[in-house]
Structure formats: structure tokens, C-alpha cells
Design a protein around this motif. Structure first.
Motif, short mmCIF file in Angstrom:
data_model
loop_
_atom_site.label_atom_id
_atom_site.label_comp_id
_atom_site.label_asym_id
_atom_site.label_seq_id
_atom_site.Cartn_x
_atom_site.Cartn_y
_atom_site.Cartn_z
N ASP A 242 7.09 75.12 117.54
CA ASP A 242 8.44 75.04 117.19
C ASP A 242 9.52 76.31 118.36
O ASP A 242 9.99 76.53 118.96
CB ASP A 242 9.50 74.76 116.08
CG ASP A 242 8.75 73.86 115.55
OD1 ASP A 242 8.14 72.45 116.84
OD2 ASP A 242 8.93 73.13 114.54
N ASN B 112 11.18 76.93 121.68
CA ASN B 112 12.34 77.35 122.00
C ASN B 112 12.30 78.85 122.51
O ASN B 112 13.93 79.34 122.91
CB ASN B 112 12.68 77.94 120.54
CG ASN B 112 13.95 76.19 119.61
OD1 ASN B 112 14.35 75.60 120.10
ND2 ASN B 112 12.73 76.14 118.38
N ASP C 26 11.22 81.03 121.52
CA ASP C 26 9.99 82.28 121.35
C ASP C 26 8.97 83.13 120.77
O ASP C 26 8.57 82.50 120.18
CB ASP C 26 11.15 82.45 119.91
CG ASP C 26 11.70 83.54 118.79
OD1 ASP C 26 10.94 84.73 119.39
OD2 ASP C 26 12.32 83.72 117.70
#
Length: 194
Positions: free
Chosen positions: A128, A132, A134
Motif C-alpha cells: 500500500d 502511494n 512512500d
């Protein structure tokens, strides 16, 4: 230093593997080529597992264990001198996979195993985070997963099949090598015929 110095991993050992990569006709679709790259990765992961085991057995204190990990990391993650760009990219993939292994071992030695989640939860959280963009968080989650693997939890490699190809899938691939190394820290023979 201790008398175990230089027994975990050496520059010569890494260069022997790189020499084999340089000599071979590498095709990632070919089983022998894939095995050579996996053995290269597993061999470094085994060195990490042996350092962690030496730390757990009391043969290395925390500082010495981290120093040993740093030495191996410096050898393995250094720029590789290969003329063939495709081979350089393949070795770079192995190096990328191992980044998470080194961080997980350092984190385990410094702080023990993560207690907040399961390996599966950490892998999903990393995927996830990568989605995103990150990547620091993604790596952080997988480092936590790695500490669980060192502590004896099992990584279900089927998790990798669900991942998009990217850094997270490469790092999880490295954790799979770490899991194999922790369960069977035997040296990969450089002339292993399988």
C-alpha cells in the motif's frame, strides 16, 4: 575484533560470484541463470543469518554484530564492475533485494522482533505504501516483517505472487532468501550443480 572476523563474508567471495556472472551467458528466463543469481543472493543472506546467529549465541555483542553486517553490506551493495549492462542490471536486482535483509538484521539486533503485526500485514502495508509512492514507509514495513522472519515466523512466498512488480516485490524476494538462510544457514557452494 573477535576471532570470527572475516569468516562471515569477504570481498573475494563476492568478487568470485561477480566473476561467475561475468563469465556466464545470463538469461533470466533460463533456469541455470536464474539459479546463479539466486545463489548469489542466498549466499549473502546466509552471511547475514550467520551474523545474527553469532549475535544470538553470544559470540558477537551488538556493536560487533552491527559492524559485521555493515562490512558485508558494504561489500555486497558496492558498485559492481561489469561491462555488460544487462548483467549489471541483474546484479543490481539482487542488490536491491538484499537491502531489506541488511536493514532487517540490523533492526533485529538493535530492537528485537517487531510485535505489532504479522508478516502478511507488514507486506500488505508495504505494498500500500509503495502504491502511494512512500518507499521509506514500504521499506520500514518490510524491515519489520524481516525481524519477524529472523524470530522464526514464516513468510508465505505466495504473497509475492499478489504483488505488483517493484521495489516491494524485490525486497520481499530478499526476505525469502533471508528465511531460507535462517532455516538452513549452510554455505551455497559456488560450483553447486543443484
Amino acid at each position: 575484533m573477535t576471532d570470527v572476523e572475516d569468516t562471515f563474508y569477504t570481498e573475494d567471495r563476492w568478487q568470485n560470484w561477480i566473476g561467475r556472472v561475468a563469465e556466464e551467458d545470463l538469461d533470466p528466463e533460463n533456469e541455470d541463470s536464474a539459479r546463479l543469481l539466486l545463489n548469489l543472493q542466498d549466499d549473502a543472506a546466509i552471511a547475514v543469518a550467520k551474523i545474527v546467529n553469532a549475535y544470538e549465541d553470544g559470540r558477537l555483542d551488538e556493536e560487533a554484530a552491527v559492524d559485521e553486517l555493515t562490512d558485508v553490506r558494504d561489500i555486497v551493495l558496492d558498485d559492481v564492475d561489469l561491462e555488460d549492462e544487462e548483467k549489471r542490471m541483474l546484479v543490481d536486482g539482487v542488490q536491491t533485494s538484499l537491502v531489506c535483509v541488511f536493514y532487517a538484521a540490523e533492526e533485529y539486533i538493535a530492537a528485537g522482533a517487531a510485535e505489532d503485526g504479522t508478516i502478511e500485514e507488514y507486506v500488505h502495508a508495504a505494498a500500500d505504501a509503495e502504491a502511494n509512492e512512500d518507499l521509506d514507509a514500504a521499506l520500514g514495513y518490510l524491515v519489520q516483517a524481516g525481524t519477524r522472519i529472523i524470530d522464526g515466523d514464516e513468510l508465505d512466498i505466495a504473497l509475492v505472487e499478489d504483488l505488483e512488480y517493484g521495489l516491494v516485490s524485490e525486497w520481499v524476494n530478499g526476505l525469502d532468501s533471508l528465511q531460507s538462510a535462517m532455516s538452513d544457514p549452510e554455505v551455497v557452494e559456488e560450483e553447486d550443480d543443484g
